[in-house]
Design a protein around this motif. Structure first.
Motif, mmCIF file in Angstrom:
data_model
loop_
_atom_site.group_PDB
_atom_site.id
_atom_site.type_symbol
_atom_site.label_atom_id
_atom_site.label_comp_id
_atom_site.label_asym_id
_atom_site.label_seq_id
_atom_site.Cartn_x
_atom_site.Cartn_y
_atom_site.Cartn_z
ATOM 1 N N GLY A 179 0.835 -1.189 0.000
ATOM 2 C CA GLY A 179 0.000 0.000 0.000
ATOM 3 C C GLY A 179 0.870 1.240 0.000
ATOM 4 O O GLY A 179 1.741 1.373 0.858
ATOM 5 N N ILE A 180 0.670 2.138 -0.956
ATOM 6 C CA ILE A 180 1.480 3.348 -1.084
ATOM 7 C C ILE A 180 0.554 4.558 -1.164
ATOM 8 O O ILE A 180 -0.344 4.604 -2.011
ATOM 9 C CB ILE A 180 2.381 3.298 -2.331
ATOM 10 C CG1 ILE A 180 3.280 2.045 -2.286
ATOM 11 C CG2 ILE A 180 3.219 4.567 -2.438
ATOM 12 C CD1 ILE A 180 4.119 1.849 -3.535
ATOM 13 N N HIS A 182 0.516 8.926 -1.118
ATOM 14 C CA HIS A 182 1.253 10.187 -1.198
ATOM 15 C C HIS A 182 0.675 11.122 -0.159
ATOM 16 O O HIS A 182 -0.431 11.635 -0.306
ATOM 17 C CB HIS A 182 1.131 10.779 -2.597
ATOM 18 C CG HIS A 182 2.156 11.832 -2.888
ATOM 19 N ND1 HIS A 182 2.457 12.243 -4.157
ATOM 20 C CD2 HIS A 182 2.959 12.555 -2.064
ATOM 21 C CE1 HIS A 182 3.395 13.184 -4.118
ATOM 22 N NE2 HIS A 182 3.702 13.386 -2.858
ATOM 23 N N GLY A 183 1.414 11.366 0.931
ATOM 24 C CA GLY A 183 0.932 12.200 2.010
ATOM 25 C C GLY A 183 0.935 13.677 1.675
ATOM 26 O O GLY A 183 1.585 14.127 0.718
ATOM 27 N N ALA A 184 0.226 14.453 2.493
ATOM 28 C CA ALA A 184 0.163 15.896 2.293
ATOM 29 C C ALA A 184 1.520 16.551 2.484
ATOM 30 O O ALA A 184 1.743 17.670 2.008
ATOM 31 C CB ALA A 184 -0.857 16.500 3.265
ATOM 32 N N ASP A 185 2.436 15.876 3.185
ATOM 33 C CA ASP A 185 3.780 16.416 3.398
ATOM 34 C C ASP A 185 4.702 16.152 2.216
ATOM 35 O O ASP A 185 5.883 16.498 2.238
ATOM 36 C CB ASP A 185 4.393 15.839 4.675
ATOM 37 C CG ASP A 185 4.445 14.315 4.699
ATOM 38 O OD1 ASP A 185 4.076 13.685 3.680
ATOM 39 O OD2 ASP A 185 4.852 13.754 5.731
ATOM 40 N N GLY A 186 4.187 15.513 1.164
ATOM 41 C CA GLY A 186 4.985 15.264 -0.025
ATOM 42 C C GLY A 186 5.733 13.955 -0.024
ATOM 43 O O GLY A 186 6.413 13.639 -1.004
ATOM 44 N N PHE A 187 5.624 13.193 1.035
ATOM 45 C CA PHE A 187 6.330 11.919 1.119
ATOM 46 C C PHE A 187 5.392 10.753 0.825
ATOM 47 O O PHE A 187 4.173 10.849 1.003
ATOM 48 C CB PHE A 187 6.951 11.738 2.508
ATOM 49 C CG PHE A 187 8.091 12.664 2.779
ATOM 50 C CD1 PHE A 187 9.381 12.332 2.377
ATOM 51 C CD2 PHE A 187 7.889 13.875 3.416
ATOM 52 C CE1 PHE A 187 10.438 13.182 2.610
ATOM 53 C CE2 PHE A 187 8.939 14.741 3.656
ATOM 54 C CZ PHE A 187 10.218 14.399 3.250
ATOM 55 N N LEU A 188 5.979 9.651 0.394
ATOM 56 C CA LEU A 188 5.232 8.416 0.206
ATOM 57 C C LEU A 188 5.237 7.638 1.518
ATOM 58 O O LEU A 188 6.287 7.441 2.122
ATOM 59 C CB LEU A 188 5.860 7.559 -0.889
ATOM 60 C CG LEU A 188 5.998 8.186 -2.275
ATOM 61 C CD1 LEU A 188 6.566 7.156 -3.249
ATOM 62 C CD2 LEU A 188 4.677 8.739 -2.767
ATOM 63 N N TYR A 189 4.069 7.200 1.925
ATOM 64 C CA TYR A 189 3.939 6.309 3.079
ATOM 65 C C TYR A 189 3.725 4.909 2.508
ATOM 66 O O TYR A 189 2.732 4.661 1.817
ATOM 67 C CB TYR A 189 2.780 6.734 3.970
ATOM 68 C CG TYR A 189 3.066 8.011 4.723
ATOM 69 C CD1 TYR A 189 3.441 7.982 6.063
ATOM 70 C CD2 TYR A 189 2.986 9.253 4.098
ATOM 71 C CE1 TYR A 189 3.719 9.148 6.768
ATOM 72 C CE2 TYR A 189 3.268 10.427 4.779
ATOM 73 C CZ TYR A 189 3.629 10.368 6.120
ATOM 74 O OH TYR A 189 3.927 11.521 6.805
ATOM 75 N N ILE A 190 4.663 4.025 2.775
ATOM 76 C CA ILE A 190 4.709 2.722 2.123
ATOM 77 C C ILE A 190 4.606 1.609 3.153
ATOM 78 O O ILE A 190 5.319 1.621 4.163
ATOM 79 C CB ILE A 190 6.018 2.561 1.325
ATOM 80 C CG1 ILE A 190 6.115 3.648 0.251
ATOM 81 C CG2 ILE A 190 6.121 1.174 0.710
ATOM 82 C CD1 ILE A 190 7.458 3.721 -0.441
ATOM 83 N N THR A 191 3.735 0.664 2.897
ATOM 84 C CA THR A 191 3.631 -0.538 3.729
ATOM 85 C C THR A 191 3.742 -1.756 2.820
ATOM 86 O O THR A 191 3.023 -1.853 1.820
ATOM 87 C CB THR A 191 2.302 -0.596 4.493
ATOM 88 O OG1 THR A 191 2.162 0.591 5.288
ATOM 89 C CG2 THR A 191 2.254 -1.821 5.407
ATOM 90 N N GLN A 192 4.654 -2.650 3.160
ATOM 91 C CA GLN A 192 4.786 -3.947 2.489
ATOM 92 C C GLN A 192 4.390 -5.021 3.498
ATOM 93 O O GLN A 192 5.010 -5.130 4.553
ATOM 94 C CB GLN A 192 6.227 -4.201 2.048
ATOM 95 C CG GLN A 192 6.798 -3.207 1.056
ATOM 96 C CD GLN A 192 8.267 -3.483 0.763
ATOM 97 O OE1 GLN A 192 8.969 -4.137 1.525
ATOM 98 N NE2 GLN A 192 8.749 -2.958 -0.351
#
Length: 204
Positions: A179-180, A182-192
């Motif tokens: 699950g990926i 794109h957060g409001a802070d500009g970073f990708l939050y990634i869960t594998q």
């Protein structure tokens, strides 16, 4: 050229293994025979000081791209000493993907970075809620600027250790969900989310 500052890009790994579990919410903690290994050491990478702005040509997150990268790493002859040539390509599991995406969404929306939600839910709880039956499971999470950077950070870790790299190369796992967000802070939050599942229980 704009100044580049070093920031800490967090990555965490958790691994559990044990007997098969039913696909229903647990009423007791995991059995004592199970093991939990957490690797909280931050990994650093060079990233711009300013986050991506709306419309800026930042790399689009792609679960399919990350799945390809994972399977390339599992098949890489350079990693054979770790996989013993037994790491088959991971298959996509919809239930794992739902659990992974929900966790990435939650981290991005509530501005935290942990395997445990602010409500205290663990990866085990998420797997139960998603209906995943597992004999072994692991979870990697990352906060980074691109899929490629996140995967490279995972794979840059020490060999033969219970860390992100070890989870990716573990030949015991046969399914994955990613699950990926794109957060409001500009970073990708990634869960594998990885699992060793009975083949007949996994679903596309």
């Amino acid at each position: 050229m704009p100044a580049i500052q070093r920031k800490t890009v967090l990555v965490l790994a958790i691994v559990l293994s044990g007997a098969p579990l039913p696909a229903s919410p647990p009423v007791k903690p995991p059995a004592s025979g199970q093991s939990v290994l957490v690797a909280p050491t931050p990994t650093t990478s060079e990233i711009p000081e300013e986050p991506c702005a709306a419309g800026e040509p930042c790399e689009t997150p792609s679960e399919e791209r990350m799945l390809d990268l994972i399977n390339v790493d599992r098949a890489d002859p350079a990693n054979r000493a770790e996989t013993q040539g037994q790491a088959m390509p991971l298959k996509w599991d919809h239930k794992l993907a739902v659990a992974a995406l929900e966790h990435s969404n939650d981290m991005a929306a509530h501005h935290y970075f942990s395997h445990f939600t602010l409500a205290g839910e663990s990866p085990v709880g998420r797997f139960y809620e998603a209906g995943v039956q597992w004999r072994a499971m692991a979870e990697n999470i990352a906060k980074n600027r691109s899929v490629e950077q996140a995967q490279a950070a995972f794979m840059s870790e020490p060999r033969f250790k219970p860390n992100h790299r070890g989870n990716i190369l573990n030949p015991e796992f046969n399914y994955v969900g990613i699950g990926i967000v794109h957060g409001a802070d500009g970073f990708l939050y990634i869960t594998q989310d990885f699992a060793k599942e009975p083949v007949e229980t996994a679903r596309k």
